[in-house]
Enzyme design. Structure first.
Site, mmCIF file in Angstrom:
data_model
loop_
_atom_site.group_PDB
_atom_site.id
_atom_site.type_symbol
_atom_site.label_atom_id
_atom_site.label_comp_id
_atom_site.label_asym_id
_atom_site.label_seq_id
_atom_site.Cartn_x
_atom_site.Cartn_y
_atom_site.Cartn_z
ATOM 1 N N MET A 79 0.818 -1.200 0.000
ATOM 2 C CA MET A 79 0.000 0.000 0.000
ATOM 3 C C MET A 79 0.864 1.267 0.000
ATOM 4 O O MET A 79 2.065 1.219 0.205
ATOM 5 C CB MET A 79 -0.918 -0.002 1.213
ATOM 6 N N HIS A 80 0.201 2.386 -0.274
ATOM 7 C CA HIS A 80 0.710 3.750 -0.045
ATOM 8 C C HIS A 80 1.752 4.247 -1.061
ATOM 9 O O HIS A 80 2.104 5.428 -1.036
ATOM 10 C CB HIS A 80 1.331 3.892 1.348
ATOM 11 N N ASP A 236 -2.608 -5.146 0.470
ATOM 12 C CA ASP A 236 -2.050 -6.429 0.903
ATOM 13 C C ASP A 236 -2.770 -7.007 2.118
ATOM 14 O O ASP A 236 -3.084 -8.211 2.158
ATOM 15 C CB ASP A 236 -0.552 -6.308 1.157
#
Length: 485
Positions: A79-80, A236
């Site tokens: 992520m991110h 995830d």
């Protein structure tokens, strides 16, 4: 047949799953992380694509007939990450990853510019999130910022290469600080706070919804009978939740991957940003979750093995499957800073209590316990938000260690369960989402719990000693912060 692709930090994993949810083939391709300066963490998106092609080529070689019958593909991903593209979808710079700490100043700037940030996004601004990274790029790389036409998360970039579509789903989008998490829609105010608009964002879908079809040349490459539908997919941890059947309020699990996560599924949007608890959308419609996140978990053990020049399996060989007592050594697992509950990108790790008698076994156990104590911090933060956890599954690479699971059970004072196949849970959850997108089945009927390997119970005789060790551990962060200052 269905494929799940999990774009992690250290590898791309892919699984080929049949209608009975049996894994027919799996493949993994390694990735590397670039750290050009301290606190920076980046990857080349092209390396993701080449690893994905290689993994899918291996699935096709191992199970060609099953590959030909694939109907749906799901994506899971780290992520991110900020993947910046120009108007021709060309990558403008390496992706700034989730564990990058460069944007601490920009977090403060974003919160000042938009006081409603925590109420709308459900989260405190942290350097790992996507939006502050764009403020950093705007300040330090203004030419690249001006050329940015689209900002994609890592798995959305894979989807672009697979389908030609700019699409993202809710669980990953919730980790950008651009999403109104309760409304499950981009927030114009959040985007404006970073100098962006909706035109810079991919369109949003639910994780179990269709999000494009595989490009014709790729269908031909893998000799598929039809162009599979790609699902929205999941971040995830949300993919891990789908794999575990953690889709009902109260379901919980711990992930011991590169980072560490304590997850709890919730019926609604339930933020607690004051203690750096994440409140995100789930990848399934009308479902949310909370997470406590630590930035270094299994990566701490990998670091120790590398530092000692000893394989990880060798480090564990003489320690057994359950702790006899806490290690006399304390370890602060802040190798990449920390999120829950400290939100501190600059804090760093430490061993405390070394003496002439300290040996490798004490260090190994201390590292495992340090990660467990950090997860206990997460549990306390979720409890402060009103979340009640009575048991949890354990997944991720670290979950293969019975000793580590036993340590965590004792530190959290919770019964835990090891899950069979947990090392590919992200890819398996993605495959389930690919199935849902292709078939339109009820997610609750499909997302059932997997087989459990064994239950791990806390040891009553160790409760007091681990409580005392945790109380000592709680003093580490303030002391390390004072030294660093």
């Amino acid at each position: 047949m269905y494929i799940g692709i999990d774009l992690g930090t250290s590898s791309v994993k892919a699984v080929l799953v049949d209608e009975r949810e049996q894994i027919l083939a799996q493949a993994s391709e390694a990735l590397t992380v670039s750290r050009p300066v301290p606190t920076h963490s980046e990857q080349d998106p092209e390396s993701w694509w080449q690893a994905t092609l290689a993994a899918l080529d291996r699935l096709a070689a191992e199970a060609p007939q099953a590959m030909a019958a694939v109907r749906g593909i799901g994506l899971s991903g780290q992520m991110h990450g900020a993947t910046l593209l120009d108007a021709q979808d060309r990558v403008l710079r390496p992706c700034i990853l989730w564990n990058d700490g460069r944007a601490a100043a920009e977090c403060a700037e974003m919160e000042r510019a938009w006081p409603e940030l925590r109420a709308v996004t459900g989260n405190i601004a942290m350097p790992g999130f996507t939006a502050p990274k764009l403020l950093w790029v705007k300040r330090h790389e203004p030419i690249i910022f001006a050329a940015t036409a689209k900002v994609l998360l890592p798995k959305a970039y894979l989807r672009l290469r697979l389908t030609g579509e700019h699409v993202e789903e809710m669980s990953d989008a919730a980790g950008t600080l651009w999403l109104d998490v309760a409304k499950r829609d981009w927030s114009d105010a959040a985007l404006a706070a970073t100098g962006l608009t909706r035109q810079h964002m991919p369109r949003l879908v639910e994780g179990s919804a269709p999000a494009g079809t595989l490009r014709a040349e790729l269908q031909q490459r893998w000799s598929m009978n039809q162009a599979p539908i790609l699902a929205g997919g999941a971040g995830d941890n949300a993919a891990g939740a789908v794999s575990l059947g953690a889709v009902r309020p109260g379901d919980a699990f711990i992930s011991l991957g590169t980072s560490g996560v304590l997850w709890a599924t919730t019926a609604g949007f339930a933020p607690n940003p004051g203690q750096a608890v994440h409140a995100f959308c789930h990848s399934l419609p009308r479902t949310w979750h909370q997470m406590g996140v630590i930035l270094s978990a299994a990566s701490c053990f990998a670091w120790l093995a590398k530092t000692l020049g000893t394989p990880e399996a060798t480090l564990l060989k003489d320690l057994g499957n359950a702790p006899q007592r806490p290690s006399p050594i304390l370890f602060a697992p802040y190798l990449s800073g920390e999120r829950t509950p400290h939100n501190d990108a600059d804090i760093r790790g430490a061993f405390i209590g070394l003496d002439h008698e300290t040996g490798r076994p004490e260090l190994v156990q201390a590292v495992m316990e340090g990660v467990a104590f950090a997860l206990r911090d997460c549990l306390d933060a979720l409890r402060a938000a009103g979340t009640r956890i009575t048991t949890a599954d354990v997944i991720g690479g670290g979950a293969r260690s019975p000793l580590w699971c036993a340590i965590i059970a004792n530190v959290l004072d919770l019964p835990l369960t090891q899950v069979l196949g947990g090392e590919v849970s992200g890819a398996f959850g993605a495959a389930r989402l690919g199935r849902l997108a292709a078939t339109g089945e009820d997610p609750i009927a499909v997302c059932l719990p997997p087989a459990r390997a064994q239950a791990i119970l806390p040891t009553a005789s160790l409760r007091d000693s681990y409580a005392a060790s945790y109380a000592r551990y709680r003093k580490l962060y303030p002391g390390l912060k004072e030294i660093a200052a």
